[in-house]
Design an enzyme around this catalytic site. Structure first.
Site, PDB file in Angstrom:
ATOM      1  N   ASP A 136      13.554  82.301  -6.830  1.00 18.53           N
ATOM      2  CA  ASP A 136      12.174  82.770  -6.856  1.00 18.53           C
ATOM      3  C   ASP A 136      11.862  83.610  -5.631  1.00 18.53           C
ATOM      4  O   ASP A 136      12.214  83.251  -4.510  1.00 18.53           O
ATOM      5  CB  ASP A 136      11.210  81.577  -6.914  1.00 18.53           C
ATOM      6  N   GLU A 183       6.835  80.556 -20.816  1.00 17.84           N
ATOM      7  CA  GLU A 183       7.929  80.162 -19.926  1.00 17.84           C
ATOM      8  C   GLU A 183       7.240  79.492 -18.741  1.00 17.84           C
ATOM      9  O   GLU A 183       6.399  80.111 -18.089  1.00 17.84           O
ATOM     10  CB  GLU A 183       8.688  81.427 -19.494  1.00 17.84           C
TER      11      GLU A 183
END
Length: 268
Positions: free
Chosen positions: A60, A49
Site C-alpha cells: 500500500d 474490493e
C-alpha cells in the site's frame, strides 16, 4: 464465487465492463464506512474490493496506509470488519465482495478458520497480497473448501509459466497489475498490457480486472479497450475520504461524483 460469474455474464450482455472501488473497512469509523459503501454501490459500483486494517501493509502507498491508521484510530478490529461484511452482504445480496488482505491476518485466525469466517459473512473472494502463487496452496485450498474465490495478481512482467499458474489456480477474477510498485493515484497506470490479456484468455483465466493507479475515466476505458473485464480504483477513492474527513455528507456526495463517470466509462 458465483456472484462474479453472474456479474460478468450480466455485464457482457449489456456490453459493459466492471467498475470496482476499493476502500478500507472501518475508515474513518464503522458507521461512516458503511455509508461510504452504500454510496459507492448507489453510484454504480459493480463489485467491492475491501481491505481489513492491518499494521504492516507492504503493497500500500501512503494514501491507503493512512486509511488503515484512521480505522485503527477508530478502534476497528478484524472481528468488527467481519460484522460489517455480514451487514453489507445482508443489505446487498447480489454484489460480489472481495477482500484484499495480508497473510498475517489469515494466519492469526488459522487459514481454514479464516476462510470459514469469510464464507459465513458472505465474502466472494480473497486476494492475499503478500503470498506468491508458488506458496499459495494452503490458502487456495482452504478458499475453495469454503466457496471463496482465490484471487491472484498478474504482474506486468509475468512469464508464461506464471500466467498458466494464475489461470489454473485463480477463480472469480484476475487482478491485472498496471505496473509494479506500491498503490497510488499519483502514479497513473501505464496502458494495459494487451498481450497479457490475450494470454490469460488463451489459458482460460478468470476475467482480468486492471488495478493500481486507476484514477480517471479514460483509464477505465483504456483498460476495457485492451480487453480487461473492468478496472479497480483504490487510492483515488480513499483520497476523497481523506479530503472530506470532517464533512461526512460532502464526502458521500464527492464519492458518488467520482464513481458515476468511472462507471459510465465502462459502457462502450
Amino acid at each position: 464465487m458465483e456472484r462474479y460469474e453472474s456479474l460478468f455474464a450480466r455485464l457482457k450482455e449489456r456490453k459493459e465492463g466492471a467498475f470496482v472501488p476499493f476502500v478500507t473497512l472501518g475508515d474513518p469509523g464503522i458507521e461512516q464506512s458503511l455509508k461510504i459503501i452504500d454510496a459507492l454501490i448507489e453510484a454504480g459500483a459493480d463489485a467491492l474490493e475491501l481491505g481489513i486494517p492491518f499494521s504492516d501493509p507492504l503493497a500500500d502507498g501512503p494514501t491507503i496506509q493512512n486509511a488503515t491508521l484512521r480505522a485503527f484510530a477508530a478502534g476497528v478490529t478484524p472481528a468488527q470488519c467481519f460484522e460489517m461484511l455480514a451487514l453489507i452482504r445482508q443489505k446487498h445480496p447480489t454484489i460480489p465482495i472481495g477482500l484484499l488482505m495480508y497473510a498475517n491476518l489469515v494466519f492469526n485466525k488459522g487459514i481454514d478458520e479464516f476462510y470459514a469466517q469469510c464464507e459465513k459473512a458472505g465474502v466472494d473472494s480473497v486476494l492475499v497480497a503478500d503470498v506468491p502463487v508458488e506458496e499459495s496452496a494452503p490458502f487456495r485450498q482452504a478458499a475453495l473448501r469454503h466457496n471463496v474465490a482465490p484471487i491472484f495478481i498478474c504482474p506486468p512482467n509475468a512469464d508464461d509459466d506464471l500466467l498458466r499458474q494464475i489461470a489454473s489456480y485463480g477463480r472469480g477474477y484476475t487482478y491485472l497489475l498496471s505496473r509494479a510498485g506500491v498503490t497510488g493515484a499519483e502514479n497513473r497506470a501505464a496502458l494495459p498490457l494487451n498481450h497479457l490479456v490475450t494470454k490469460l484468455k488463451e489459458y482460460n483465466a478468470a476475467p482480468p480486472l486492471q488495478g493500481f493507479g486507476i484514477s480517471a475515466p479514460d483509464q477505465v476505458k483504456a483498460a476495457i479497450d485492451a480487453g480487461a473485464a473492468g478496472a479497480i480504483s483504490g487510492s483515488a477513492i480513499v483520497k476523497i475520504i481523506e479530503q472530506h474527513i470532517n464533512e461526512p455528507e460532502k464526502m458521500l456526495a464527492a464519492l458518488k461524483a467520482f464513481v458515476q463517470p468511472m462507471k459510465a466509462a465502462t459502457r462502450s
